[in-house]
Design a protein around this motif. Structure first.
Motif, PDB file in Angstrom:
ATOM      1  N   GLN A 294       0.800  -1.229   0.000  1.00 26.54           N
ATOM      2  CA  GLN A 294       0.000   0.000   0.000  1.00 26.54           C
ATOM      3  C   GLN A 294       0.834   1.282   0.000  1.00 26.54           C
ATOM      4  O   GLN A 294       0.704   2.112   0.914  1.00 26.54           O
TER       5      GLN A 294
ATOM      6  N   ASP B 133       1.830   5.113  -1.015  1.00 23.01           N
ATOM      7  CA  ASP B 133       0.973   6.274  -1.311  1.00 23.01           C
ATOM      8  C   ASP B 133       1.195   6.781  -2.719  1.00 23.01           C
ATOM      9  O   ASP B 133       0.466   7.647  -3.194  1.00 23.01           O
TER      10      ASP B 133
ATOM     11  N   HIS C 263      -3.379   2.766 -11.060  1.00 22.86           N
ATOM     12  CA  HIS C 263      -4.620   3.508 -10.831  1.00 22.86           C
ATOM     13  C   HIS C 263      -5.774   2.577 -10.501  1.00 22.86           C
ATOM     14  O   HIS C 263      -6.595   2.874  -9.641  1.00 22.86           O
TER      15      HIS C 263
ATOM     16  N   GLY D  32      -6.119   1.953  -7.087  1.00 27.41           N
ATOM     17  CA  GLY D  32      -6.455   3.102  -6.255  1.00 27.41           C
ATOM     18  C   GLY D  32      -5.242   3.832  -5.705  1.00 27.41           C
ATOM     19  O   GLY D  32      -5.326   4.497  -4.670  1.00 27.41           O
ATOM     20  N   ILE D  33      -4.105   3.698  -6.398  1.00 23.51           N
ATOM     21  CA  ILE D  33      -2.876   4.313  -5.897  1.00 23.51           C
ATOM     22  C   ILE D  33      -2.415   5.414  -6.850  1.00 23.51           C
ATOM     23  O   ILE D  33      -2.382   5.207  -8.062  1.00 23.51           O
ATOM     24  N   PRO D  34      -2.059   6.573  -6.315  1.00 24.58           N
ATOM     25  CA  PRO D  34      -1.550   7.657  -7.160  1.00 24.58           C
ATOM     26  C   PRO D  34      -0.273   7.258  -7.897  1.00 24.58           C
ATOM     27  O   PRO D  34       0.493   6.411  -7.418  1.00 24.58           O
TER      28      PRO D  34
ATOM     29  N   SER E 132      -4.430  14.672  -5.262  1.00 31.33           N
ATOM     30  CA  SER E 132      -5.631  14.773  -6.091  1.00 31.33           C
ATOM     31  C   SER E 132      -6.837  14.241  -5.333  1.00 31.33           C
ATOM     32  O   SER E 132      -6.773  13.168  -4.730  1.00 31.33           O
TER      33      SER E 132
ATOM     34  N   TRP F 169      -8.513  10.424  -5.153  1.00 31.47           N
ATOM     35  CA  TRP F 169      -8.151   9.278  -4.318  1.00 31.47           C
ATOM     36  C   TRP F 169      -9.025   9.173  -3.070  1.00 31.47           C
ATOM     37  O   TRP F 169      -8.985   8.171  -2.366  1.00 31.47           O
ATOM     38  N   LYS F 170      -9.811  10.203  -2.832  1.00 31.73           N
ATOM     39  CA  LYS F 170     -10.781  10.090  -1.738  1.00 31.73           C
ATOM     40  C   LYS F 170     -11.918   9.153  -2.122  1.00 31.73           C
ATOM     41  O   LYS F 170     -12.609   8.624  -1.261  1.00 31.73           O
TER      42      LYS F 170
ATOM     43  N   THR G   7     -11.456   6.483  -3.933  1.00 32.61           N
ATOM     44  CA  THR G   7     -10.942   5.143  -4.188  1.00 32.61           C
ATOM     45  C   THR G   7     -10.093   4.669  -3.013  1.00 32.61           C
ATOM     46  O   THR G   7      -8.893   4.580  -3.120  1.00 32.61           O
TER      47      THR G   7
ATOM     48  N   LYS H 277      -8.014   2.608  -0.519  1.00 29.67           N
ATOM     49  CA  LYS H 277      -7.170   1.497  -0.920  1.00 29.67           C
ATOM     50  C   LYS H 277      -7.691   0.155  -0.402  1.00 29.67           C
ATOM     51  O   LYS H 277      -7.457  -0.868  -0.983  1.00 29.67           O
TER      52      LYS H 277
END
Lengths: 462, 517
Positions: free
Chosen positions: B449, B451, B464, B467-469, B500, B503-504, B506, B508
């Motif tokens: 996980q 960031d 993506h 769910g990861i930048p 961004s 990511w809220k 999505t 993780k």
């Protein structure tokens, strides 16, 4: 009525290619199968660069495995690599289908892919148990890179899928098989939308719409392999022999349809891609012919909306404008016909393929055109560029690779086809069907406004 | 560090396809890093999200792959196995030898890069390098001999010779690089002989690059073959004209080796060097011209930026022309400063050293103030790096300067020397992975996980989906990341990725409505 001047590239070299090699078309086709994985039997670059191209265009991950041929394989053959490749892929990913795709190197060293696959299947049975191993279909797809182009590779893949999987016919499934060609997810969705309005169930060979445009909703477990949602199921492909007919939406991808007709009496219609009014009409007529169903009002309304927007726009803004169209032979010929319907002149139509069907199609288009049509076959982008320097046009319709000379020539470029990597969303918006016609006409007209009309003028209808 | 890294001759294990969990004793380390994140990002949330420390086991994967992953333990911890063939049938992120050669030479702007092979090899690699130019743009054109069936049967030599003549007439290029592909190796075209003959006819430099795709599983061989092409056919062939001569006499000179000007990186480095009073004689190969490279042997010094692709070239030039070389790194504030410093010290010119100190002082002050805002947002975040080459280690300090932790790093084509470098640079607890395939990558990312992920286009969309930048540090990057100015862009880009709001939506860990089996 006017004529088509067929011009063939005279150079030996290819400069800024319009086509790529066969394996890519096959990878595209296999990617449209649910839990289907392409396995490229060749060098690592053969899969890596295609994965990169797909990712760049669709903005999606693309899973393509490779047997990683190296120098020892060139000498001793790729038997070991293919067999262990299939085993590793089958056991780790548990796919429903592996499309084993050959390349130039594996074709030249003469690997007997079908034979190797048989051995691999036997091994798999020992390793996974008979029942599990049976679940993994393995289809050999021969795509020598030095013959023809990626369009042929796509055709070969579709044919290999139905030849290997279609079962002996039993009861009719009342469905229609559709071979869409190398189009975008938005196009496949539009085709499914039309089938839905007609009340027909289709088997799309193959359906890339969801795999190449999939939601951000990943798998919940960290050990499961990642598969995108959607795609045509293996069962559906097995069932294609029970369909009422097969419609190939593009001329170059008819072999699968012809094969089903020959083997199982499933009637084939290999036609023009439904871009524009007449071609979409023809597509619906084919559906009607195969199913006996009437074309419903809802579709006639959609047709009416397209005609309405044509009436609003074409005579004032588009009529008589010269267009250069390049790219996929099916898409370019479809757009050329649509452009004629809009009163524009497809004065240059250019494709990287040499195909008699394409030339015939363009001769027909030329008859519908108000001006002469230069047909560039077996061509490349440099040819198109030099031709355009001497024969200027008002608009260009094609993919992103023409962006630099479009800018240099100061001609607006309307992006369609593959690859489009310098704009977003175009893979999602259809160009086929009546709805696709509307979005295409809007895009073309807005490009004309942008370039040829006074920005401060508020009354564009004048 | 010697023998810490297990290299190529790895006993061939049969991959029975059994997914095993790596659980060897060497991994029994708990992490001493602070992995408490989100201290700065979400002011509204008072909950601290604590990530589990790197667990003892890594992930499930093939038995033969277990050695390719390890966790940095202490100063003398060993690195992963590397430089072995990829397992067939996995979705490798690696490319081929031809791809390796092409990335090194493609930035030469006034040359024709002709691919001798079937059309696909040229189609798929044409103009994808992301290398920018300040003048000529011939290198952006895609050229192929388009070998077809009859050429495979009867040989492609004549077609190649005809193509070279034709292209020379059309473009009058400064040079024609001819790359061989897999089929050329198989059908046995004599590339060198054809190039030699063609050179006589065209009077243009025609340079063979023996880059058959399958020659190795590691595209590093392609880098080396590209360097060989320059060493054998280009460097040392230039004759100084009057202007250049006076320039060389006026100031000390250097070549920047292994800088490909992706997104204009070179343009952030070159002015710094020139400001110190050093002339950049040539760049191998970013934004460069054939003639500059032909004169590269006149330089007083080579500095090597991408040590993955170009150490070999610098070593060969030292041997052949006695040009000393320095390893530099212009990613990160301190590394950029250090690089300028060692260059100035090399020339032993007190005035230059003074100038270097002055540049470093002002630039650092400027960068620090420019990035302070981003640093607040980025501090404490965990980063995973997976790249082709030297960025696996050259970026680590840069992240640390932003207060970020590199929790995972790895490369597709690492050689033992690369992993030695990585193991020296990373801190304890960092996971190091060699040649991770797509399934391993997605498992690693889901498990650890991070960031943020730093990689290229192939990995971007998978990241993506998890769910990861993501931040591109490859060909598709559009902002320069090198030097002091580039570091500001770098911080800006990372912040864009991490902060961004998307990511809220999505989280993780997937629960409720986003669940998908």
């Amino acid at each position: 009525m006017s004529c088509a001047n067929v011009i063939k590239k005279e150079r030996t070299s290819v400069i800024n290619p319009l086509v790529t090699c066969q394996p890519m078309g096959a990878m595209y086709a296999v990617s449209g199968i649910r839990r289907g994985l392409p396995l490229v039997h060749g060098s690592q670059g053969c899969s890596t660069f295609v994965r990169y191209s797909f990712s760049r265009h669709f903005r999606e991950p693309s899973e393509i495995a490779v047997t990683s041929l190296h120098e020892d394989a060139a000498v001793f053959g790729g038997r070991k690599n293919l067999i262990s490749g299939i085993e590793n892929l089958a056991i780790r990913f548990k796919p429903n289908l592996i499309g084993a795709i050959s390349t130039c190197s594996s074709e030249i060293i003469g690997d007997d892919m079908e034979g190797f696959i048989k051995v691999a299947k036997e091994d798999l049975k020992k390793r996974m148990g008979e029942k599990e191993a049976e679940k993994v279909k393995i289809v050999p797809i021969s795509t020598p890179s030095f013959v023809e182009t990626h369009f042929k590779g796509y055709d070969n893949a579709i044919k290999a899928l139905v030849d290997n999987l279609a079962e002996d016919p039993s009861e009719s499934n009342e469905k229609v098989n559709i071979i869409p060609g190398m189009v975008n997810p938005g196009d496949v969705r539009e085709i499914k939308h039309m089938l839905g309005l007609m009340g027909v169930e289709g088997i799309i060979l193959t359906d890339i719409s969801d795999p190449f445009d999939s939601p951000l909703r990943p798998s919940t477990t960290e050990t499961k392999p990642f598969y995108p949602k959607g795609g045509t199921t293996v069962e559906e492909i097995c069932d294609t022999s029970n369909s009422r007919g097969t419609i190939s939406l593009c001329g170059y991808a008819g072999s699968g349809a012809v094969s089903l007709e020959k083997k199982y009496d499933v009637p084939a219609a290999v036609g023009s891609i439904p871009i524009g009014v007449k071609n979409t009409d023809q597509f619906l007529r084919n559906l009607k012919k195969f199913t006996g169903l009437e074309i419903p009002d809802t579709i006639l309304d959609e047709r009416g909306l397209l005609i309405d927007s044509m009436a609003d726009l074409v005579s004032r803004y588009l009529f008589g404008r010269k267009v250069a169209i390049y790219g996929d032979p099916a898409i370019t010929s479809g757009i050329a016909r649509f452009v004629c319907e809009l009163g524009m002149i497809p004065s240059i139509v250019c494709t990287g393929v040499e195909s008699p069907e394409f030339v015939d199609e363009m001769k027909k288009v030329a008859k519908e055109s108000d001006g002469a049509v230069d047909v560039l076959i077996r061509s490349d982008l440099r040819d198109l560029e030099t031709h355009l320097q001497e024969n200027p046009v008002d608009l260009m319709i094609g993919h992103s690779d023409g962006r630099l000379f479009a800018k240099a020539l100061d001609v607006p470029l309307i992006r369609v086809g593959f690859p489009v990597y310098d704009r977003v969303g175009y893979h999602r918006v259809p160009i086929v069907g009546y709805n696709g016609g509307i979005s295409l006409i809007d895009r073309i007209t807005n490009a004309v406004f942008e370039k040829y009309y006074d920005h401060e003028h508020w009354k564009l209808q004048q | 560090m010697q023998s810490a890294v297990k290299s190529s001759k790895n006993s061939e294990k049969s991959d029975k396809g059994n997914e095993k969990v790596t659980n060897s004793s060497k991994l029994n380390v708990s992490v001493n890093k602070s992995l408490i994140k989100d201290l700065f990002t979400d002011e509204s949330s008072s909950d601290e999200i604590v990530i589990d420390p790197v667990p003892e086991s890594i992930i499930k994967t093939l038995e033969s792959r277990l050695d390719h992953m390890c966790v940095k333990k202490s100063e003398d911890g060993g690195g992963p196995s590397c430089n072995t063939a990829s397992v067939p049938g996995i979705v490798t992120q690696r490319s081929c030898v031809y791809g390796g050669a092409r990335v090194v030479l493609m930035p030469i702007t006034d040359a024709i890069h002709l691919v001798h092979g079937p059309i696909g090899c040229a189609s798929c690699t044409w103009d994808i390098r992301g290398s920018r130019t300040s003048g000529e743009d011939l290198y952006k054109t895609g050229f192929s001999t388009n070998l077809e069936e009859k050429d495979i049967v009867f040989g492609g030599e004549k077609k190649l010779a005809d193509t070279i003549t034709e292209l020379n007439n059309l473009y009058k290029p400064a040079a024609i690089f001819v790359y061989s592909t897999c089929v050329v190796g198989l059908i046995g075209d004599d590339l060198k002989a054809v190039c030699r003959e063609a050179e006589k006819i065209t009077k243009c430099r025609v340079i063979p690059v023996q880059s058959e795709g399958f020659r190795s599983f590691n595209k590093s061989l392609g880098h080396q073959l590209a360097c060989d092409a320059m060493l054998d056919y280009l460097i040392g062939t230039g004759e100084l004209d009057g202007k250049l001569k006076s320039e060389i006499n006026a100031q000390p000179t250097l070549n920047i080796v292994g800088e490909f000007n992706v997104a204009g990186d070179l343009w952030a480095i070159k002015p710094l060097i020139e400001k110190m009073g050093v002339n950049v004689l040539s760049v191998l190969t970013g934004d460069s011209c054939v003639e500059d490279i032909a004169n590269a042997h006149y330089a007083d010094l080579n500095i090597v930026q991408c040590q993955k692709s170009s150490n070999y070239l610098a070593r060969q030039m030292e041997e052949k022309y006695g040009i000393h070389y320095l390893k530099v790194n212009f990613f990160g504030i301190e590394d950029t400063a250090k690089s300028l410093k060692i260059i100035s010290e090399f020339f032993q010119n007190p005035k230059m050293i003074e100038k270097a100190d002055e540049i470093i002082k002002t630039e650092i002050a400027n960068v620090r103030s420019e990035i302070s805002h981003y640093k607040k947002r980025l501090a404490g975040k965990g980063v995973a790096v997976y790249v082709g080459g030297n960025k696996a280690w050259s970026l680590i300090r840069a992240f640390e300067e932003l207060g970020m932790n590199v929790i995972m790093t790895g490369t597709q084509n690492g050689l033992p020397e690369d992993y030695e470098r990585i193991m020296e640079t990373v801190s304890e607890g960092t996971l190091v992975v060699d040649d991770a395939n797509s399934m391993e990558l997605s498992r690693l990312l889901q498990k650890y996980q991070p960031d943020l992920v730093i990689s290229g286009a192939k990995e971007k969309y998978m990241t993506h989906k998890l769910g990861i930048p993501f931040c591109d540090f490859n060909h598709d990057r559009i902002a320069s990341f090198a030097g002091f100015k580039g570091f500001i862009n770098f911080a800006k880009e990372l912040n864009r990725a991490v902060s961004s709001p998307v990511w809220k939506f999505t989280p993780k860990k997937y629960h409720g409505i986003v669940k998908n089996e």
